[in-house]
Design a protein around this motif. Sequence first.
Motif, PDB file in Angstrom:
ATOM      1  N   THR A  44      22.423 -13.210  -7.749  1.00  0.00           N
ATOM      2  CA  THR A  44      22.043 -11.977  -7.070  1.00  0.00           C
ATOM      3  C   THR A  44      21.459 -10.935  -8.012  1.00  0.00           C
ATOM      4  O   THR A  44      20.886  -9.956  -7.571  1.00  0.00           O
ATOM      5  CB  THR A  44      23.263 -11.358  -6.367  1.00  0.00           C
ATOM      6  N   ALA A  45      21.600 -11.123  -9.290  1.00  0.00           N
ATOM      7  CA  ALA A  45      21.089 -10.160 -10.254  1.00  0.00           C
ATOM      8  C   ALA A  45      20.131 -10.844 -11.209  1.00  0.00           C
ATOM      9  O   ALA A  45      20.163 -12.047 -11.387  1.00  0.00           O
ATOM     10  CB  ALA A  45      22.233  -9.522 -11.036  1.00  0.00           C
ATOM     11  N   GLY A  46      19.270 -10.045 -11.826  1.00  0.00           N
ATOM     12  CA  GLY A  46      18.308 -10.613 -12.759  1.00  0.00           C
ATOM     13  C   GLY A  46      18.933 -10.912 -14.096  1.00  0.00           C
ATOM     14  O   GLY A  46      19.991 -10.397 -14.452  1.00  0.00           O
TER      15      GLY A  46
ATOM     16  N   CYS B  92      11.689 -11.059   0.145  1.00  0.00           N
ATOM     17  CA  CYS B  92      11.731  -9.618  -0.096  1.00  0.00           C
ATOM     18  C   CYS B  92      13.137  -9.061  -0.226  1.00  0.00           C
ATOM     19  O   CYS B  92      13.322  -7.866  -0.474  1.00  0.00           O
ATOM     20  CB  CYS B  92      10.977  -8.891   1.014  1.00  0.00           C
ATOM     21  N   SER B  93      14.160  -9.918  -0.044  1.00  0.00           N
ATOM     22  CA  SER B  93      15.544  -9.470  -0.208  1.00  0.00           C
ATOM     23  C   SER B  93      16.249 -10.156  -1.373  1.00  0.00           C
ATOM     24  O   SER B  93      17.366  -9.775  -1.731  1.00  0.00           O
ATOM     25  CB  SER B  93      16.333  -9.722   1.080  1.00  0.00           C
ATOM     26  N   ASP B  94      15.607 -11.144  -1.979  1.00  0.00           N
ATOM     27  CA  ASP B  94      16.215 -11.905  -3.073  1.00  0.00           C
ATOM     28  C   ASP B  94      15.788 -11.310  -4.415  1.00  0.00           C
ATOM     29  O   ASP B  94      14.629 -11.425  -4.818  1.00  0.00           O
ATOM     30  CB  ASP B  94      15.779 -13.371  -2.987  1.00  0.00           C
TER      31      ASP B  94
ATOM     32  N   HIS C 254      12.697 -19.800 -14.752  1.00  0.00           N
ATOM     33  CA  HIS C 254      12.956 -20.399 -13.448  1.00  0.00           C
ATOM     34  C   HIS C 254      14.182 -19.775 -12.776  1.00  0.00           C
ATOM     35  O   HIS C 254      15.120 -19.352 -13.434  1.00  0.00           O
ATOM     36  CB  HIS C 254      13.230 -21.900 -13.596  1.00  0.00           C
ATOM     37  N   VAL C 255      14.162 -19.776 -11.438  1.00  0.00           N
ATOM     38  CA  VAL C 255      15.372 -19.586 -10.650  1.00  0.00           C
ATOM     39  C   VAL C 255      15.568 -20.853  -9.825  1.00  0.00           C
ATOM     40  O   VAL C 255      14.610 -21.539  -9.492  1.00  0.00           O
ATOM     41  CB  VAL C 255      15.292 -18.343  -9.739  1.00  0.00           C
ATOM     42  N   GLY C 256      16.816 -21.170  -9.534  1.00  0.00           N
ATOM     43  CA  GLY C 256      17.112 -22.466  -8.932  1.00  0.00           C
ATOM     44  C   GLY C 256      17.564 -22.398  -7.489  1.00  0.00           C
ATOM     45  O   GLY C 256      17.125 -21.536  -6.713  1.00  0.00           O
ATOM     46  N   SER C 257      18.439 -23.309  -7.126  1.00  0.00           N
ATOM     47  CA  SER C 257      18.878 -23.490  -5.743  1.00  0.00           C
ATOM     48  C   SER C 257      19.365 -22.185  -5.128  1.00  0.00           C
ATOM     49  O   SER C 257      20.086 -21.413  -5.740  1.00  0.00           O
ATOM     50  CB  SER C 257      19.998 -24.534  -5.694  1.00  0.00           C
ATOM     51  N   GLY C 258      18.948 -21.940  -3.888  1.00  0.00           N
ATOM     52  CA  GLY C 258      19.290 -20.714  -3.194  1.00  0.00           C
ATOM     53  C   GLY C 258      18.219 -19.660  -3.283  1.00  0.00           C
ATOM     54  O   GLY C 258      18.306 -18.610  -2.643  1.00  0.00           O
ATOM     55  N   HIS C 259      17.172 -19.924  -4.083  1.00  0.00           N
ATOM     56  CA  HIS C 259      16.091 -18.950  -4.287  1.00  0.00           C
ATOM     57  C   HIS C 259      14.726 -19.581  -3.983  1.00  0.00           C
ATOM     58  O   HIS C 259      13.721 -19.288  -4.632  1.00  0.00           O
ATOM     59  CB  HIS C 259      16.136 -18.415  -5.712  1.00  0.00           C
ATOM     60  N   GLU C 260      14.717 -20.449  -2.973  1.00  0.00           N
ATOM     61  CA  GLU C 260      13.518 -21.233  -2.674  1.00  0.00           C
ATOM     62  C   GLU C 260      12.322 -20.402  -2.250  1.00  0.00           C
ATOM     63  O   GLU C 260      11.185 -20.875  -2.288  1.00  0.00           O
ATOM     64  CB  GLU C 260      13.833 -22.275  -1.585  1.00  0.00           C
ATOM     65  N   ASN C 261      12.535 -19.156  -1.851  1.00  0.00           N
ATOM     66  CA  ASN C 261      11.428 -18.329  -1.366  1.00  0.00           C
ATOM     67  C   ASN C 261      10.778 -17.481  -2.459  1.00  0.00           C
ATOM     68  O   ASN C 261       9.828 -16.737  -2.177  1.00  0.00           O
ATOM     69  CB  ASN C 261      11.914 -17.438  -0.227  1.00  0.00           C
ATOM     70  N   LEU C 262      11.275 -17.584  -3.672  1.00  0.00           N
ATOM     71  CA  LEU C 262      10.668 -16.864  -4.790  1.00  0.00           C
ATOM     72  C   LEU C 262       9.624 -17.724  -5.481  1.00  0.00           C
ATOM     73  O   LEU C 262       9.734 -18.946  -5.531  1.00  0.00           O
ATOM     74  CB  LEU C 262      11.743 -16.445  -5.799  1.00  0.00           C
ATOM     75  N   THR C 263       8.612 -17.085  -6.029  1.00  0.00           N
ATOM     76  CA  THR C 263       7.540 -17.804  -6.730  1.00  0.00           C
ATOM     77  C   THR C 263       8.071 -18.608  -7.899  1.00  0.00           C
ATOM     78  O   THR C 263       7.597 -19.713  -8.173  1.00  0.00           O
ATOM     79  CB  THR C 263       6.475 -16.811  -7.225  1.00  0.00           C
TER      80      THR C 263
ATOM     81  N   LYS D 112      10.839 -10.256  -4.301  1.00  0.00           N
ATOM     82  CA  LYS D 112      11.518  -9.144  -4.969  1.00  0.00           C
ATOM     83  C   LYS D 112      11.934  -9.509  -6.387  1.00  0.00           C
ATOM     84  O   LYS D 112      11.665  -8.764  -7.334  1.00  0.00           O
ATOM     85  CB  LYS D 112      12.740  -8.730  -4.145  1.00  0.00           C
ATOM     86  N   GLY D 113      12.589 -10.659  -6.545  1.00  0.00           N
ATOM     87  CA  GLY D 113      13.034 -11.050  -7.876  1.00  0.00           C
ATOM     88  C   GLY D 113      11.883 -11.260  -8.839  1.00  0.00           C
ATOM     89  O   GLY D 113      11.976 -10.903 -10.018  1.00  0.00           O
ATOM     90  N   ASP D 114      10.788 -11.846  -8.345  1.00  0.00           N
ATOM     91  CA  ASP D 114       9.608 -12.039  -9.198  1.00  0.00           C
ATOM     92  C   ASP D 114       9.078 -10.694  -9.702  1.00  0.00           C
ATOM     93  O   ASP D 114       8.754 -10.543 -10.885  1.00  0.00           O
ATOM     94  CB  ASP D 114       8.503 -12.758  -8.410  1.00  0.00           C
ATOM     95  N   ILE D 115       8.999  -9.721  -8.798  1.00  0.00           N
ATOM     96  CA  ILE D 115       8.509  -8.394  -9.167  1.00  0.00           C
ATOM     97  C   ILE D 115       9.463  -7.726 -10.162  1.00  0.00           C
ATOM     98  O   ILE D 115       9.040  -7.171 -11.191  1.00  0.00           O
ATOM     99  CB  ILE D 115       8.366  -7.499  -7.925  1.00  0.00           C
ATOM    100  N   LEU D 116      10.763  -7.768  -9.868  1.00  0.00           N
ATOM    101  CA  LEU D 116      11.736  -7.114 -10.751  1.00  0.00           C
ATOM    102  C   LEU D 116      11.736  -7.752 -12.135  1.00  0.00           C
ATOM    103  O   LEU D 116      11.877  -7.061 -13.150  1.00  0.00           O
ATOM    104  CB  LEU D 116      13.128  -7.171 -10.139  1.00  0.00           C
TER     105      LEU D 116
END
Length: 325
Positions: free
Chosen positions: A79-81, A129-131, A289-298, A315-319
């Motif tokens: 949930t955090a970067g 947009c919420s991840d 990379h981000v893994g399982s549970g974050h399939e909607n991020l680039t 959101k995570g990609d931008i942050l």
Amino acid sequence: MEGDLTVYDLSPTLNINSCDIVGRVVTYDSTGVSVPESGTAVSVDAITEDGTTHGFTLEVAADGKVSYDLTENNTDPTTAGSDRTDVLANPTITTPDQTQESETSDADATDAAGTEVADADAATSAGACSDGAYATADRKEYGTYEWYIGDGGMPGGLSQSDAKWAFWDAIDNITESYNNCGYTDQVGAASNYRGPTSFEADINSSSQCTSRDGVSTWDAGNLAGGHVAVTCSWTWPMLGVKNDLREADVRYNTTDFDFTNSPTSSCSNKYDIRSVGTHEAGHLFGMGHVGSGHENLTMYTNSFRCSTKARTLGKGDILGLRSIY
């Protein structure tokens, strides 16, 4: 010196007090790098068919000490970067970078419109947009990423000109923070297309980063099985801050996979060129990379077939990019 130094099941960091292996190949988890000159780090990142992460970073200090950092391969923030700075902390080097003569280029063009495939979000994954999950590497482009396009075959059977625009758009998605979440562009990353080149990406058919030639090249060819695309990045270690990017090459695996620049309702078993390219551009500008549970991020570990959602940052990609730039 010839031969391979094959490394498996290492602790997160291994130090070897020897400069005798410069130029040899270190392999780990189906990727590899050629040990660079002193004062240089090299990273390999592979996007895979099955969504597993493959890649690692190696640095050679000025005194010849070789350090492996494998922790990137296991990063999976929830949930955090996670921002990683100066992990190996080797001193900097100031040898000039090799370049080619500048070539003029046209302004960016608009791609031909195509009906995009509607992607169903993974049931267990948060919306883009919420991840807010992200991971970053010890890497940053402090100036402008100067890149070239190779002169061989291109993904999707594109002409060199059409591939140039596809790659250009993918890189711009990162540098311009392209998103549908309402985030303004606050990322200072920059790029400049320099033209075609006869140089090839310094990546071989085993997904190994070979010795760098000083030219950042995007091309296509053969990679290790299961690797859709690979990015190799060379940096100068910077004490206390992120390493300074000197060169980054990207290769698409056109031997084992099919690609398209415009997925439509008839798309079958093909990867979107710009989605894969946006993911790879994220790596060269310092994203992990981000893994399982974050399939909607680039920056999820897999770019899904016939899907264009990775073209648009979450959101995570931008942050993550903002944390670097």
